[in-house]
Structure formats: C-alpha cells, structure tokens
Scaffold this motif. Structure first.
Motif, PDB file in Angstrom:
ATOM      1  N   GLU A  64     -16.543  31.758 -21.804  1.00  0.00           N
ATOM      2  CA  GLU A  64     -15.885  30.526 -22.245  1.00  0.00           C
ATOM      3  C   GLU A  64     -16.283  29.351 -21.361  1.00  0.00           C
ATOM      4  N   ALA A 109     -17.373  39.167 -32.643  1.00  0.00           N
ATOM      5  CA  ALA A 109     -16.154  39.540 -31.920  1.00  0.00           C
ATOM      6  C   ALA A 109     -15.384  38.304 -31.459  1.00  0.00           C
ATOM      7  N   MET A 110     -16.114  37.291 -30.997  1.00  0.00           N
ATOM      8  CA  MET A 110     -15.460  36.053 -30.570  1.00  0.00           C
ATOM      9  C   MET A 110     -14.756  35.373 -31.738  1.00  0.00           C
ATOM     10  N   ALA A 112     -13.626  36.839 -34.436  1.00  0.00           N
ATOM     11  CA  ALA A 112     -12.460  37.642 -34.802  1.00  0.00           C
ATOM     12  C   ALA A 112     -11.309  37.401 -33.830  1.00  0.00           C
ATOM     13  N   GLN A 113     -11.640  37.318 -32.539  1.00  0.00           N
ATOM     14  CA  GLN A 113     -10.608  37.063 -31.536  1.00  0.00           C
ATOM     15  C   GLN A 113      -9.980  35.693 -31.743  1.00  0.00           C
ATOM     16  N   LEU A 114     -10.816  34.712 -32.028  1.00  0.00           N
ATOM     17  CA  LEU A 114     -10.297  33.364 -32.271  1.00  0.00           C
ATOM     18  C   LEU A 114      -9.405  33.339 -33.502  1.00  0.00           C
ATOM     19  N   ALA A 116      -7.709  35.858 -34.757  1.00  0.00           N
ATOM     20  CA  ALA A 116      -6.452  36.539 -34.430  1.00  0.00           C
ATOM     21  C   ALA A 116      -5.533  35.634 -33.615  1.00  0.00           C
ATOM     22  N   ARG A 117      -6.116  34.910 -32.675  1.00  0.00           N
ATOM     23  CA  ARG A 117      -5.321  34.005 -31.851  1.00  0.00           C
ATOM     24  C   ARG A 117      -4.701  32.895 -32.693  1.00  0.00           C
TER      25      ARG A 117
END
Length: 235
Positions: A64, A109-110, A112-114, A116-117
């Motif tokens: 990041e 993956a980033m 998907a994480q974003l 989800a957040r």
C-alpha cells in the motif's frame, strides 16, 4: 530524449511488482566532449541507475505504501540519476513513475479485499442509519405522546375550570350549591343526548340508573342496532 524503464522487485510484504518509469534527458551543450567520450551507452547507464534506486527503495515499503509513494520514488530517482549523469555531460530533465503493476493474482486479491472492505463499511453505515432512524422515530413518538398528554390534561383542566365557573355563577345567582351541581349535570346529560342524536354513526346509548337518570322526565329515543327505534324509560 525519453527512455522507459521497467524494474521488477518485491515489497516489504513480499509482493512482486513491476515498476515502470520514464526518464527524460538531454546533452549539456557545455559538456559535449564528456557526453561523447565518457560513456558509450548513456541509456544503459540511466536504466541501471533507475533499477538500483527502485530495488533499494521498494523493499523498504509495503504494497500500500508503494502505491501511495509514487511521487517520492520519482523524486528520488530524479535526484540520483541527475547526480550520476551530470558529470558525464547529461542533464536529467524529469523522472516519472508511470505505473505500479502487481502480479495478476495479487491484483485480483487486492480487488477482492477492497470490495469486502467496502461491503463491511456499507453494512456498518446502513446499520448506523437504521439505528438513527429508530432512535429518531422513538424520540418522535415519545414527544408526540408527551404533547398529546399535555393536550388532554389542558383540555380536562379547561373543562373543569368551565364547570367550576358555571357552578359558581349559578350559586351567585341564588341557587343552592347542590341544585347548581344537579343543573350542571343535567346540562351535560342533555348535551350528550344531543350529540348522540346528531351522530350519523350512533348505534347504542347507555342510561345510568340512579339520580342522574331520574332528572330526565319522559323517554329517550335512539337508533339501536340496524336503525330500530327503541324507547328507554328513565327509572
């Protein structure tokens, strides 16, 4: 001239990246001899310097921080390449970090994480909004009940004050207190009968036994259950 460089490296959290940079340079007209004879391939020298700067800087950052520090990285590249190439007759005009590209799997993956957040934040905001609406609705209901209670209390107080004033006036006019009270009760009784008679939705009337009913001579007629006429004689 402008040259483009692509440097592969890893971040502090072990993410593999490809850093793309663009460096613009020109020959210093006052140092043409050095530019011609000191370095055979200036672009290779510039690329090597850029790679060195990138690979010594990015491993100290997490993923990041790498995305948020592109401007700092570009300034560092410009400073180092300029100090390296200037003695050899080359002026570095600008250095830009044009792209930071992680591996495809890492990028997915980033994302998907974003996502989800963002879903979590959205759910939290929706929950807070629902909570606020419920609180405001409860406060509004409580306020409405409070105001309704005050209104009923004021109405009853006004009725009591009016009856008190009427009884006082009758007593001052010469009637005994008991007779004045009975007169007020009879007046209220007659008003009730009148309101019932004028009500299009009337269905029944209850005549209480005792002294109040005995004040009324004769029968009381009303519409009861389906419009049938019924006469109730006061007892």
């Amino acid at each position: 001239r402008q040259i483009e460089c692509t440097t592969e490296c890893k971040t502090k959290d072990n993410a593999t990246l490809a850093i793309s940079t663009a460096v613009t340079y020109r020959v210093d007209k006052d140092m043409v001899k050095q530019a011609v004879f000191d370095i055979d391939d200036p672009e290779s020298q510039i690329r090597a310097t850029v790679d060195n700067v990138v690979r010594s800087t990015i491993p100290c950052m997490d993923l990041e921080a790498t995305f948020s520090s592109k401007a700092d990285l570009a300034n560092r590249i410009l400073s180092v390449v300029k100090s390296t190439m200037q003695p050899h007759g080359y002026m570095i005009v600008s250095a830009l970090v044009t792209d930071v590209s992680p591996e495809r799997e890492l990028l997915e993956a980033m994302n998907a994480q974003l996502a989800a957040r963002m879903h979590v934040e959205t759910a939290r905001e929706e929950g807070e909004a629902a909570k606020i609406l419920k609180i405001k609705a409860a406060e509004a209901e409580a306020q409405a009940r409070y105001l309704s209670g005050r209104g009923v209390a004021q109405m009853r107080q006004a009725i009591a004050d009016g009856m008190k004033t009427a009884v006082t006036g009758l007593v001052e006019g010469g009637l005994p207190t008991q007779q004045a009270v009975e007169t007020m009760i009879l007046t209220q009784y007659i008003d009730t009968l009148r309101d019932f008679a004028l009500n299009p939705n009337k269905s029944a009337i209850l005549l209480p036994p005792g002294k109040t009913a005995q004040l009324c001579d004769g029968g009381v007629e009303g519409d009861v259950m389906g419009g049938q006429r019924v006469t109730s004689q006061a007892q």
